[in-house]
Design an enzyme around this catalytic site. Structure first.
Site, PDB file in Angstrom:
ATOM      1  CD  GLU A 113      -2.262   2.147  -3.502  1.00 42.29           C
ATOM      2  OE1 GLU A 113      -3.341   2.587  -3.924  1.00 42.29           O
ATOM      3  OE2 GLU A 113      -1.912   2.254  -2.318  1.00 42.29           O
ATOM      4  CG  ASP A 167      -1.856   1.150   1.304  1.00 43.24           C
ATOM      5  OD1 ASP A 167      -2.710   1.252   0.409  1.00 43.24           O
ATOM      6  OD2 ASP A 167      -1.736   1.967   2.245  1.00 43.24           O
TER       7      ASP A 167
END
Length: 656
Positions: A370, A341
């Site tokens: 990400e 994340d």
């Protein structure tokens, strides 16, 4: 007691302590004593161990002052061999006094009680399901062979029984879930059969570590995605069938992994090392204040996560913590991959060190994240693990927002469409995504939406997708950005979008339920929306059976034909040839028997226009395998070049 994890952290100290090796193994039992260790500042005061009979409430039955020795705070608690501390709970307190306690289960608790406030003393051997020692990771030759299915435990199974009890469900003999919303739902045959039949071979499970936002003891259901870490190395209690037993959540998580492995499906864990639920209540802050968090030049906590804080991965202890945590999930829980994340909050060196450590265990374990942060970070941008720096991180992948937003429109404006809405200008960005974000001689980088350089060295470093959990699902986005679209158009565009994803040279990724036209009532950020918004409506598998069939055939098409997953940049550049584009139309050819494919000269045309278009292709006779929302690898007919017609809002796939 086997598998007592040893965490080694080599660091240059902040408080003038010589560099040394630290042991993060906080609880180690022997026959006559249990040793507790805590990594905390050497000049801390009143470092205390508290032992409890209960997971919540009550008073400690023993309080021990810890002593600083060899770089750790240590306490040895003697006990009878017949009465070990197994089944008891403990906390550390390095700032407490007789009035105010500041307790923490430690940095690396492996088991916790309800709501994760106290660590539990258990034997991890007792949590292994039958056959765990022979559990095998499904084979994987290349990341491009993956078909990743992102799911939330509760979303996937919570409404299964409503469908199973319906006339359609009874007719189809739909399986009933005994464990809706739990880890154990994915152990059930109906679940693994569905995933196998769909064709996915990897599930990306949203955060499954112990997170802070849900009261595990509450009888009122509360929903959250789980991006609010509390204890990073223990499964979340709300997904367990018995939160009062610390071993149950561990055993059931392992049973879930084991069942998916038996079905040939890998398990990818969503990890959130970039921030904690809060600063003051964080186990990091309660053990070594301000070490684990970045601050800005004016002394304020940096907020690159958008959640009030950002962790400092460049700090040696934090870096080693992340490495050892990842290794622990692999070794103890047999995890097959990790999605980071807000990976752009972390530093490049840490991510490369994680990749190196994982390679020593199994190089096939996939790592992606990400490639951005949610705000400005208090660390030099050129040192952050952002998408722009993926070239500095071999064999680590990132999501392609170029392809995503070129297809459906920008993340920050739900009402604005793009290619799928029939708005021209994004063709070059789609070509960039089709090629796998690598440098390709026919992609004009100055016309790509978010990047002017090729950020991937290999196509295996690009995740191809059109929607995921933290955005409108594809159905909602199409309805919002094209408000006048009929249901027939939405279905055509849904199929077209996923055809672009699954014929790209990157790693394909879909949000669970997209194959059944999932909707979330138009909610963009449903992180704490109720089940009525987030759950999968299984009756859609009947209502949109044609869409589900298309997804299955599309996934199988990719699996059957290596031309769509070459996995090597040089091979892509040599065999992927783009044909002349038109407004809202992208076409390309995979020349020869690309990648050793049985098909020769595969042509793919993606047409988002509301009318049919004519495309020039190399002369020859072609077999049509995808046309007007239908896929049949045996053939839907034949056409002859040099021109072919592609239907409105659909894909055309041919081979010579």
């Amino acid at each position: 007691m086997r598998r007592l994890l040893t965490l080694l952290a080599v660091f240059a100290t902040m408080v003038n302590v010589k560099a040394q090796t630290f042991d993060f193994n906080e609880c180690e039992q022997s026959l006559k004593q249990t040793t507790f260790k805590l990594l905390a500042p050497p000049d801390a005061k009143n470092v205390t161990l508290r032992l409890y009979n209960e997971a919540v409430g009550g008073y400690p039955f023993k309080v021990v002052k810890m002593k600083y020795k060899d770089g750790m705070w240590v306490a040895n608690v003697k006990h009878s061999p017949k009465q070990p501390l197994t089944g008891k709970y403990y906390t550390f307190d390095m700032m407490g006094d007789k009035v105010n306690w500041h307790e923490t289960p430690g940095l690396f608790a492996k088991a916790v009680g309800a709501n994760g406030k106290r660590a539990a003393i258990i034997n991890l051997d007792d949590t292994d399901p039958f056959g765990w020692d022979t559990d095998t990771r499904p084979s994987l030759k290349s990341p491009t062979d993956l078909v990743i299915y992102e799911m939330h435990h509760r979303d996937f199974s919570i409404a299964r029984n409503i469908f199973a009890a319906s006339p359609e469900g009874k007719k189809l003999n739909a399986g009933v879930s005994r464990y809706p919303g739990k880890f154990m739902a994915l152990v059930e045959k109906w679940a693994t059969d569905y995933l196998k039949d769909l064709g996915v071979n990897a599930v990306h499970i949203l955060p499954s570590f112990d997170f802070a936002s849900i009261d595990e003891e509450s009888k009122v259901p509360k929903y959250n995605w789980g991006y609010d870490p509390l204890n990073y190395n223990v499964p979340e209690g709300s997904y367990s069938t018995d939160i009062q037993n610390p071993a149950t959540r561990i055993r059931e998580f392992k049973m879930m992994v084991q069942a998916l492995h038996k079905a040939g499906i890998r398990v990818i864990l969503d990890v959130v090392y970039n921030h904690t639920f809060s600063i003051d209540g964080s186990n990091f802050q309660l053990t070594w204040p301000d070490y684990y968090f970045r601050k800005t030049a004016d002394g304020k906590y940096s907020n690159g996560s958008g959640c009030g804080n950002e962790t400092a991965s460049e700090q040696p202890i934090m870096r080693q913590y992340m490495i050892e945590s990842v290794k622990y999930w692999i070794n103890e829980y047999h995890i097959d991959g990790f999605r980071f994340d807000l990976m752009g909050v972390h530093d490049i060196e840490t991510m490369n060190d994680i990749r190196e450590a994982v390679d020593k265990i199994d190089p096939s374990i996939f790592i992606y994240g990400e490639g951005w942060s949610a705000g400005s970070c208090a660390y030099p941008s050129e040192k952050l693990a952002s998408k722009a720096n993926i070239l500095k991180m071999p064999r680590i992948a990132a999501f392609s927002d170029e392809l995503r937003d070129a297809l459906r429109g920008p993340f920050d404006d739900d009402k604005k469409g793009a290619f799928l809405a029939g708005i021209p200008g994004e063709e070059e960005s789609i070509k960039f995504g089709i090629a796998g974000a690598i440098a390709h001689q026919q992609v004009l980088l100055d016309k790509v939406n978010y990047t002017k350089t090729a950020w991937a060295e290999q196509p295996t470093q690009m995740i191809a997708y059109v929607s995921c959990h933290d955005d409108m699902c594809l159905f909602d986005r199409l309805k919002t950005s094209i408000p006048n679209a009929s249901m027939e158009e939405v279905i055509r565009l849904d199929k077209l979008a996923q055809t672009a994803v699954f014929t790209s040279q990157g790693v394909p990724f879909i949000l669970s339920g997209e194959e059944m036209m999932r909707d979330k009532k138009g909610v963009h950020n449903s992180f704490e929306s109720p089940d009525s918004i987030n759950r999968l409506d299984w009756s859609n598998t009947v209502r949109y059976a044609d869409v589900l069939d298309y997804y299955k055939r599309l996934i199988q098409l990719r699996k059957n034909h290596p031309a769509f997953r070459l996995g090597d940049a040089d091979k892509v550049r040599a065999t992927l040839e783009f044909l002349p584009t038109q407004p809202c139309l992208v076409a390309y050819r995979l020349k020869g028997n690309a990648g050793g494919d049985s098909w020769k000269d595969i042509v793919v045309v993606l047409n988002a226009n509301r009318e049919a278009k004519t495309v020039t292709v190399p002369a020859g006779k072609y077999t049509v395998v995808c046309q007007d929302g239908k896929i049949n690898e045996q053939g839907l007919g034949t056409v002859t070049g040099p021109t072919v017609s592609v239907g409105p809002q659909s894909a055309l796939i041919l081979h010579n």
